[in-house]
Enzyme design. Structure first.
Site, PDB file in Angstrom:
ATOM      1  N   GLU A 102       9.319  -4.281  12.857  1.00 38.43           N
ATOM      2  CA  GLU A 102       9.061  -3.131  11.983  1.00 38.43           C
ATOM      3  C   GLU A 102       7.776  -2.455  12.458  1.00 38.43           C
ATOM      4  O   GLU A 102       6.713  -3.084  12.466  1.00 38.43           O
ATOM      5  CB  GLU A 102       8.908  -3.605  10.530  1.00 38.43           C
ATOM      6  N   GLU A 158      -4.971  -3.635  -1.930  1.00 33.81           N
ATOM      7  CA  GLU A 158      -6.422  -3.381  -1.897  1.00 33.81           C
ATOM      8  C   GLU A 158      -6.754  -2.120  -1.093  1.00 33.81           C
ATOM      9  O   GLU A 158      -7.895  -1.687  -1.040  1.00 33.81           O
ATOM     10  CB  GLU A 158      -7.173  -4.603  -1.341  1.00 33.81           C
ATOM     11  N   ARG A 159      -5.737  -1.540  -0.437  1.00 33.20           N
ATOM     12  CA  ARG A 159      -6.005  -0.369   0.411  1.00 33.20           C
ATOM     13  C   ARG A 159      -6.099   0.927  -0.403  1.00 33.20           C
ATOM     14  O   ARG A 159      -6.832   1.834  -0.043  1.00 33.20           O
ATOM     15  CB  ARG A 159      -4.879  -0.198   1.437  1.00 33.20           C
ATOM     16  N   LYS A 198      -1.362  -7.320  -9.184  1.00 34.15           N
ATOM     17  CA  LYS A 198      -2.306  -7.394  -8.057  1.00 34.15           C
ATOM     18  C   LYS A 198      -1.840  -6.321  -7.071  1.00 34.15           C
ATOM     19  O   LYS A 198      -0.965  -6.546  -6.245  1.00 34.15           O
ATOM     20  CB  LYS A 198      -2.251  -8.792  -7.427  1.00 34.15           C
ATOM     21  N   CYS A 257       9.543   1.951   3.242  1.00 36.44           N
ATOM     22  CA  CYS A 257      10.478   0.862   3.546  1.00 36.44           C
ATOM     23  C   CYS A 257      11.881   1.400   3.752  1.00 36.44           C
ATOM     24  O   CYS A 257      12.741   0.712   4.276  1.00 36.44           O
ATOM     25  CB  CYS A 257      10.475  -0.167   2.436  1.00 36.44           C
ATOM     26  N   SER A 283       5.529  -6.893   3.194  1.00 40.18           N
ATOM     27  CA  SER A 283       6.125  -7.208   4.497  1.00 40.18           C
ATOM     28  C   SER A 283       6.889  -8.538   4.434  1.00 40.18           C
ATOM     29  O   SER A 283       6.623  -9.382   3.575  1.00 40.18           O
ATOM     30  CB  SER A 283       5.015  -7.284   5.545  1.00 40.18           C
ATOM     31  N   PHE A 343       0.813  -1.229   0.000  1.00 41.72           N
ATOM     32  CA  PHE A 343       0.000   0.000   0.000  1.00 41.72           C
ATOM     33  C   PHE A 343       0.837   1.264   0.000  1.00 41.72           C
ATOM     34  O   PHE A 343       0.354   2.332  -0.366  1.00 41.72           O
ATOM     35  CB  PHE A 343      -0.942  -0.002   1.215  1.00 41.72           C
TER      36      PHE A 343
HETATM   37  P1  NAD Z   1       1.672  -6.616   3.006  1.00 49.42           P
HETATM   38  O1  NAD Z   1       2.749  -7.630   3.041  1.00 49.42           O
HETATM   39  O2  NAD Z   1       0.598  -6.684   4.025  1.00 49.42           O
HETATM   40  O3  NAD Z   1       0.921  -6.641   1.573  1.00 49.42           O
HETATM   41  C1  NAD Z   1       1.635  -6.640   0.367  1.00 49.42           C
HETATM   42  C2  NAD Z   1       0.804  -7.333  -0.699  1.00 49.42           C
HETATM   43  O4  NAD Z   1       0.588  -8.698  -0.301  1.00 49.42           O
HETATM   44  C3  NAD Z   1      -0.575  -6.717  -0.901  1.00 49.42           C
HETATM   45  O5  NAD Z   1      -0.864  -6.705  -2.275  1.00 49.42           O
HETATM   46  C4  NAD Z   1      -1.493  -7.645  -0.137  1.00 49.42           C
HETATM   47  O6  NAD Z   1      -2.792  -7.714  -0.685  1.00 49.42           O
HETATM   48  C5  NAD Z   1      -0.807  -8.988  -0.256  1.00 49.42           C
HETATM   49  N1  NAD Z   1      -1.045  -9.851   0.913  1.00 49.42           N
HETATM   50  C6  NAD Z   1      -1.267  -9.446   2.188  1.00 49.42           C
HETATM   51  N2  NAD Z   1      -1.457 -10.511   2.995  1.00 49.42           N
HETATM   52  C7  NAD Z   1      -1.347 -11.609   2.215  1.00 49.42           C
HETATM   53  C8  NAD Z   1      -1.435 -13.013   2.475  1.00 49.42           C
HETATM   54  N3  NAD Z   1      -1.663 -13.491   3.693  1.00 49.42           N
HETATM   55  N4  NAD Z   1      -1.258 -13.855   1.428  1.00 49.42           N
HETATM   56  C9  NAD Z   1      -1.009 -13.389   0.190  1.00 49.42           C
HETATM   57  N5  NAD Z   1      -0.927 -12.073  -0.107  1.00 49.42           N
HETATM   58  C10 NAD Z   1      -1.085 -11.190   0.881  1.00 49.42           C
HETATM   59  O7  NAD Z   1       2.390  -5.178   3.026  1.00 49.42           O
HETATM   60  P2  NAD Z   1       1.719  -3.741   3.145  1.00 49.42           P
HETATM   61  O8  NAD Z   1       1.214  -3.542   4.527  1.00 49.42           O
HETATM   62  O9  NAD Z   1       0.819  -3.490   2.009  1.00 49.42           O
HETATM   63  O10 NAD Z   1       3.014  -2.826   2.917  1.00 49.42           O
HETATM   64  C11 NAD Z   1       3.917  -2.476   3.926  1.00 49.42           C
HETATM   65  C12 NAD Z   1       5.113  -3.418   3.958  1.00 49.42           C
HETATM   66  O11 NAD Z   1       5.791  -3.414   2.705  1.00 49.42           O
HETATM   67  C13 NAD Z   1       6.161  -2.994   4.975  1.00 49.42           C
HETATM   68  O12 NAD Z   1       6.621  -4.144   5.627  1.00 49.42           O
HETATM   69  C14 NAD Z   1       7.258  -2.372   4.136  1.00 49.42           C
HETATM   70  O13 NAD Z   1       8.550  -2.403   4.697  1.00 49.42           O
HETATM   71  C15 NAD Z   1       7.189  -3.217   2.912  1.00 49.42           C
HETATM   72  N6  NAD Z   1       7.793  -2.556   1.755  1.00 49.42           N
HETATM   73  C16 NAD Z   1       9.020  -2.995   1.370  1.00 49.42           C
HETATM   74  C17 NAD Z   1       9.650  -2.375   0.310  1.00 49.42           C
HETATM   75  C18 NAD Z   1      11.002  -2.836  -0.136  1.00 49.42           C
HETATM   76  O14 NAD Z   1      11.470  -2.336  -1.138  1.00 49.42           O
HETATM   77  N7  NAD Z   1      11.645  -3.750   0.550  1.00 49.42           N
HETATM   78  C19 NAD Z   1       9.023  -1.311  -0.357  1.00 49.42           C
HETATM   79  C20 NAD Z   1       7.761  -0.909   0.070  1.00 49.42           C
HETATM   80  C21 NAD Z   1       7.148  -1.548   1.144  1.00 49.42           C
END
Ligand code: NAD
Length: 497
Positions: free
Chosen positions: A382, A176-177, A173, A281, A226, A149
């Site tokens: 985090e 969704e937020r 994909k 991130c 994450s 998101f």
């Molecule tokens: P998230 O992991 O909750 O979601 C990321 C994606 O995975 C979304 O599209 C979500 O719909 C999907 N998802 C969520 N739960 C799932 C599940 N159980 N099974 C399958 N798919 C699932 O992350 P977020 O809250 O949207 O974003 C924040 C996180 O992203 C933070 O941890 C941040 O550090 C990380 N991030 C990392 C980078 C990087 O370059 N390393 C860059 C941006 C964000």
């Protein structure tokens, strides 16, 4: 209420089920739209569309692909403010920050416009007498992107411009937020001349993600999000034979040595700690002060925090907006309470903040915790919010050892005026991206982005040269034209002569 629909084969597609998620305006705390959540048949339809489009797109000339991406670059540039406004409405970050996000994404599109140079192969003449050898890279096929998101425009742009430039077709994909911005990008790609099916969007949750991970026609998956989900994506995607790069979470440490320019360090810590409400991130979340650095630095940080304006991201006076959801806000508040309980000293408490006129918004003010120690949950995990934890290290060596013990290794920074110390830090540190007097060391589009350890699962970083490698497969040719001198059966292993 509007429902955000999927984008398949060049058109918006009505959902074929009733599953929906609310899309909030985090500044007002109101639901403003709903987004469709795809089931397996919708994901299959998107993958089928991408597979069909691949038949011709993989053969499209480099000139054709360049023209489409160049036109897309122009359209995004024209719509930059509209994209940023949409982003602020659903994510909450302030408008200027949202403009910066779109600009950073655009730089990857610009890099992808150089695809004719990026996809050049290699040739060696006469590897053996009258035999030539050469190699070139070909697309992987249908590739999927799953994105978080916090950068709804930029992170997908780390992926699809490069993938499409390399001749692949794409199924995204998004989170969704805050999904609206993705649909506008899809419309702009079509307007730029991208054939239907080359870029598809399925909105959704775990159901859609799981289908992409198991679909036999998906060749590669790029993920950013994450760490627990990154690990899940990597393990399941690779188990199903796919090429996977999965970028995870972070806990970025900024080391301040006693000789640093303390005003510069304070500006940097506040900007990188609280920018985008800490939902980056590459945010700085741990400040490691070495020796007596904290005594000089912390008063300057507190002065700057006191002057920060938190509010609706569309208000030009706001420097920091709300968090993404009420649930996330409460989770961040929980880390502050736990830190205090574990013995950290709460110097600035953002939990009491109220933004007049936005009482239902998901706001939490800048927070400063001192005397944080390894082992506390506010240090180990985090937080992804506007919380800066100060850890005091007696020496440079202790600061480095602490960073090396932490499971995340996305980014880090050192602030010092000592060139030798900076050089030693950049050499010794086991972290993927390093800033020297720069707090958010985000690589340019022509390098590649990625962390080490639990911040990245997979071998290749994202976008830049590694992005081109990830979205292509190498092919090596060895070639000889009929020559009477080389006739005759020879069962020996071929020797170069
Ligand atoms: P998230 O992991 O909750 O979601 C990321 C994606 O995975 C979304 O599209 C979500 O719909 C999907 N998802 C969520 N739960 C799932 C599940 N159980 N099974 C399958 N798919 C699932 O992350 P977020 O809250 O949207 O974003 C924040 C996180 O992203 C933070 O941890 C941040 O550090 C990380 N991030 C990392 C980078 C990087 O370059 N390393 C860059 C941006 C964000």
């Amino acid at each position: 209420m509007d429902t955000i629909r999927h984008w398949i084969h060049g058109s918006h597609v009505d959902p074929n089920n009733s599953r929906r998620a609310d899309v909030w305006n985090p500044a007002t705390g109101e639901v403003q739209k709903q987004v469709a959540l795809a089931d397996v048949p919708e994901v299959d339809r998107a993958v089928d569309s991408a597979k069909k489009a691949l038949e011709s797109w993989q053969h499209a000339s480099l000139a054709t692909r360049t023209r489409v991406l160049f036109a897309y670059r122009e359209l995004v540039n024209q719509q930059k403010d509209e994209l940023a406004r949409m982003l602020t409405l659903e994510h909450g970050k302030v408008f200027s920050d949202a403009q910066g996000e779109v600009q950073r994404g655009l730089e990857v599109v610009e890099y992808a416009c150089g695809l004719s140079d990026l996809l050049k192969g290699e040739i060696s003449e006469n590897v053996s007498t009258e035999v030539d050898s050469y190699s070139f890279r070909q697309p992987v096929g249908v590739v999927a992107g799953i994105t978080p998101f916090n950068f709804p425009a930029m992170v997908p742009m780390w992926m699809y411009p490069i993938a499409i430039a390399c001749g692949n077709t794409f199924v995204l994909k998004p989170s969704e937020r805050d999904p609206s911005v993705t649909n506008l990008c899809a419309e702009l790609l079509k307007k730029a001349g991208l054939p239907d099916g080359v870029f598809n969007v399925v909105h959704g949750d775990k159901v859609a993600v799981d289908r992409l991970l198991e679909h036999p026609d998906v060749g590669a998956v790029s993920f950013v999000g994450s760490t627990p989900i990154a690990r899940y994506i990597y393990e399941n995607g690779t188990r199903n034979g796919k090429r996977v790069q999965a970028l995870g979470g972070a806990k970025n440490h900024m080391v301040v040595l006693p000789d640093a320019d303390m005003d510069l360090a304070a500006d940097a810590a506040v900007g990188a700690g609280y920018g985008s409400a800490g939902e980056r991130c590459m945010a700085i979340s741990v400040l490691v002060t070495v020796g007596n650095a904290a005594d000089k630095l912390l008063p300057k940080i507190r002065e700057r925090i006191a002057a920060l304006k938190v509010g609706n991201g569309l208000d030009p006076a706001s420097q920091m907006g709300p968090l993404i959801t009420q649930q996330h806000r409460d989770k961040v508040a929980g880390y502050i309470a736990a830190g205090q309980k574990d013995g950290a000293e709460l110097l600035v408490d953002g939990r009491t903040l109220v933004v007049p006129g936005h009482e239902k918004g998901f706001f939490l003010g800048p927070t400063l915790l001192d005397q944080v120690k390894p082992g506390m949950s506010c240090y180990e995990e985090e937080i992804f919010g506007p919380v800066l934890s100060v850890v005091r290290a007696p020496s440079y060596d202790e600061a480095i050892a602490m960073i090396h013990r932490h499971p995340y290794a996305n980014g880090t920074a050192v602030f010092t005026n000592d060139g030798g110390a900076a050089r030693k830090f950049r050499h010794d540190i086991e972290v993927g991206m390093v800033g020297i007097n720069v707090p958010i060391p985000v690589p340019m589009s022509y390098y590649s982005f990625g962390g080490w350890k639990q911040s990245l699962f997979g071998d290749l970083h994202i976008y830049g040269p590694d992005g081109v490698r990830f979205y292509t497969r190498n092919k090596v040719i060895i070639e000889r034209w009929p020559d009477p001198r080389f006739r005759g059966v020879d069962l020996g292993f071929p020797q170069n002569r």
